[in-house]
Write an enzyme that holds these catalytic residues in place. Sequence first.
Site, PDB file in Angstrom:
ATOM      1  N   GLU A  44       0.748  -1.102  -0.043  1.00  7.26           N
ATOM      2  CA  GLU A  44       0.009  -0.017  -0.005  1.00  7.26           C
ATOM      3  C   GLU A  44       0.989   1.055  -0.005  1.00  7.26           C
ATOM      4  O   GLU A  44       1.742   1.347   0.550  1.00  7.26           O
ATOM      5  CB  GLU A  44      -0.884  -0.217   1.257  1.00  7.26           C
ATOM      6  CG  GLU A  44      -1.925   1.012   1.258  1.00  7.26           C
ATOM      7  CD  GLU A  44      -2.902   0.842   2.492  1.00  7.26           C
ATOM      8  OE1 GLU A  44      -3.990   1.662   2.424  1.00  7.26           O
ATOM      9  OE2 GLU A  44      -2.674  -0.004   3.341  1.00  7.26           O
ATOM     10  N   LYS A 113      -9.398   2.878  -2.563  1.00  3.55           N
ATOM     11  CA  LYS A 113      -9.708   2.210  -1.111  1.00  3.55           C
ATOM     12  C   LYS A 113     -11.090   2.672  -0.736  1.00  3.55           C
ATOM     13  O   LYS A 113     -11.534   3.941  -0.852  1.00  3.55           O
ATOM     14  CB  LYS A 113      -8.543   2.443  -0.197  1.00  3.55           C
ATOM     15  CG  LYS A 113      -8.532   1.474   0.920  1.00  3.55           C
ATOM     16  CD  LYS A 113      -7.669   1.749   1.720  1.00  3.55           C
ATOM     17  CE  LYS A 113      -7.392   0.879   3.148  1.00  3.55           C
ATOM     18  NZ  LYS A 113      -6.133   1.056   4.033  1.00  3.55           N
ATOM     19  N   CYS A 174      -5.798  -3.866   2.248  1.00  6.17           N
ATOM     20  CA  CYS A 174      -5.664  -3.939   3.689  1.00  6.17           C
ATOM     21  C   CYS A 174      -6.788  -3.941   4.475  1.00  6.17           C
ATOM     22  O   CYS A 174      -7.597  -4.987   4.654  1.00  6.17           O
ATOM     23  CB  CYS A 174      -4.796  -2.744   4.002  1.00  6.17           C
ATOM     24  SG  CYS A 174      -4.037  -2.859   5.750  1.00  6.17           S
ATOM     25  N   SER A 357      22.224  -0.040  33.188  1.00  7.12           N
ATOM     26  CA  SER A 357      22.162  -0.220  34.546  1.00  7.12           C
ATOM     27  C   SER A 357      22.569  -1.667  35.259  1.00  7.12           C
ATOM     28  O   SER A 357      22.600  -1.761  36.426  1.00  7.12           O
ATOM     29  CB  SER A 357      20.700   0.354  35.159  1.00  7.12           C
ATOM     30  OG  SER A 357      19.814  -0.497  34.792  1.00  7.12           O
TER      31      SER A 357
END
Length: 744
Positions: A44, A113, A174, A357
């Site tokens: 896309e 779309k 999609c 750390s």
Amino acid sequence: MRLLKVATCNLNQWAMDFDCNLKNIKESISKAKEAGAVIRLGPELEITGYGCEDHFLELDTIAHAWECLKEILLGDWTDGIFCSIGMPVIKGSARYNCQVLCLNKKIVMIRPKMWLANDGNYRELRWFTTWKQKDQLEDFQLPSDISEALSQKSVPFGYGFVRFLDTAVAVETCEELFTAMTPHAELQLNGVEVFMNASGSHHQLRKLDLRVQAFIGATNTIGGVYMYSNLQGCDGGRLYYDGCSCVVVNGNMVAQGSQFSLKDVEVVLAQVDLDAVASFRGSMSSFQEQASSSRPKVPSVTVPVSLCQPFNLKMSLSGPLKVKYHLPEEEIAFGPSCWLWDYLRRSGASGFLLPLSGGADSSSVAAIVGCMCQFVVKEIAKGDEQVKADAIRIGKYTDGQYPTDSKEFAKRVFYTVFMGSENRATNLQEGNQCSASYHRSMKSSEATRQRAKVLAEEIGSWHLDVCIDGIISALLSLFQTLTGKRPLYKVDGGSNIENLGLQNIQARIRMVLAFMLASLMPWVHNKAGFYLVLGSANVDEALRGYLTKYDCSSADINPIGGISKQDLRGFLRWAAVNLGYQSLAEIEAAPPTAELEPIRANYSQLDEVDMGMTYQELSVYGRLRKIFHCGPVSMFKNLCYKWGGRLTPSEVAEKVKHFFKYYSINRHKMTTLTPAYHAESYSPEDNRFDLRQFLYNTRWPYQFRKIDQLVSELNADGVTIKKGLGGDGMGVVAAGSSDPKAGL
């Protein structure tokens, strides 16, 4: 038999880098053609990159997309291959997210779309509009320069499919696959056999299975060939698009690409027999009846070209494959490491610097960088010239040298620094600084210092060990000069205000020192460039606000900011074995601590005690708040079902109030949260994903009063949940609050 060879692809595009994107598109088409494919599907918005966001509102972006498409069409890339190419298109006054279908230097059709992704990380309706006309294709006048170059004035535009001489092909983009009324169902009844889904789908832990099941489900009952193409990589934001382009035939996966990779272009090929689709559909009486009955006819474009070949034993067919899934621990290792590599090579930085750390979070980040270095060396060994070129540039290799060992490469691109602080029972005194050779600290303990050192050696980073007490002492002396007072830790008789202030001083000094080292250490080693500072706050700490604003959680980017503490601990156990960093097992077993307060014989600072809740509880609160949209009252009700067997309503109420109090007090910290890799559905990230106010009435008077009323009405100290109603008797929401897959 009707034999058809198709190609889909993973492309690592970069938003607004048209040169990069065009190069990848051309390479993918060339590879598809070389392999004999006659259909090529790309992801896309592949020309512009998916993550352009408000750049989509600029006419330049649309114009550059057309210019790139023109270059593709004027070359020989589309000769003999049907290509679906994603780009934005303006029709009339509206902007659409489109797939442009091309063949033999011509545009066959433009498919806008119809359903846009507009939740979570997605804001497509901000930039595009949905295409609503379904009963006919409209005429689209091409831009004048495109029309002149292609000798083509107009093309069909809208919802429809392409009818070839021997098959029919359609687009489903999609989000459309995940809607209640999916286009593919109607298209199947109209005779479409091949579906092309161009996607921009991001990685999230445990998400791939749901996506794959959608592809399988689209053809499992009605048949068809379902092609899926996705972006892969970091295109300039918080998301990592996780590829896994694939081809499914009649519900069977027959080709699958990688989910995580450093490759810019990966082409996935499949050879299928379309007669298998026709036979599958012909065996179902209900499908035959529905297909032949009166129904809305989907418009189509006819192309007098054959795509298929007849039976030929020289052409082998793709058979069913077992779908490849990664463990969540592998996803944490591979996704963020690929994201970091893209960020590193595209930012112009020379490497990373991490305040290490020796605790679980910073050690997780270190392990992910180590995994990235291993990835790079492996890809170079496999012959990836782009990864090799990037590694040579970033690592400053000369005389034909390149990375062959991950530890050696890490030494060039990764600094770690342990910033210890020493605090004896007599408290800090002016001028009391620790020497470089002595770091037995009562806050930053010898154990964590040693863990940091061993892990750095295992990974290969350039490790620094620094004592920051001199800076702390100087600041406290300045404060004492200004005010006449010197704050004390709580364990030494100080107030909560003093205690918090002293902790914040240390945390913020570490942030300042980290950025100073990141900018100057390359200069110290006669190297050009700068280093990116990595953050290491997890998603649960962000949700609770258990971090100092502008401390070491403030960095350039954070690869674990969207990952829960529980998942990170599982990753540490996995990485100790699978990445070869054995010290991670000891780090994982140690109780989480910020080490910002002095250690005494009868006191040691612990995260969960400080927070007043466990990390496991934090995940539950996070899912209820974000995924199941629970306010304080709804959360209380659901947790009464979930915890009612061991806690009274009063105790549940206190936990809920405690969480919402500190969540709201600290929400302002989310506005400055370091950009983090997105991996979790309940992330509180304020800039893109979890949009809420940051100034609250932290007393929540109305909501907490309602909770108190409910507690009074329950009028019992022990509530038991009746079993036998299905599950544990707690309902879907309460049960889902402990499910890591909730919200996918």
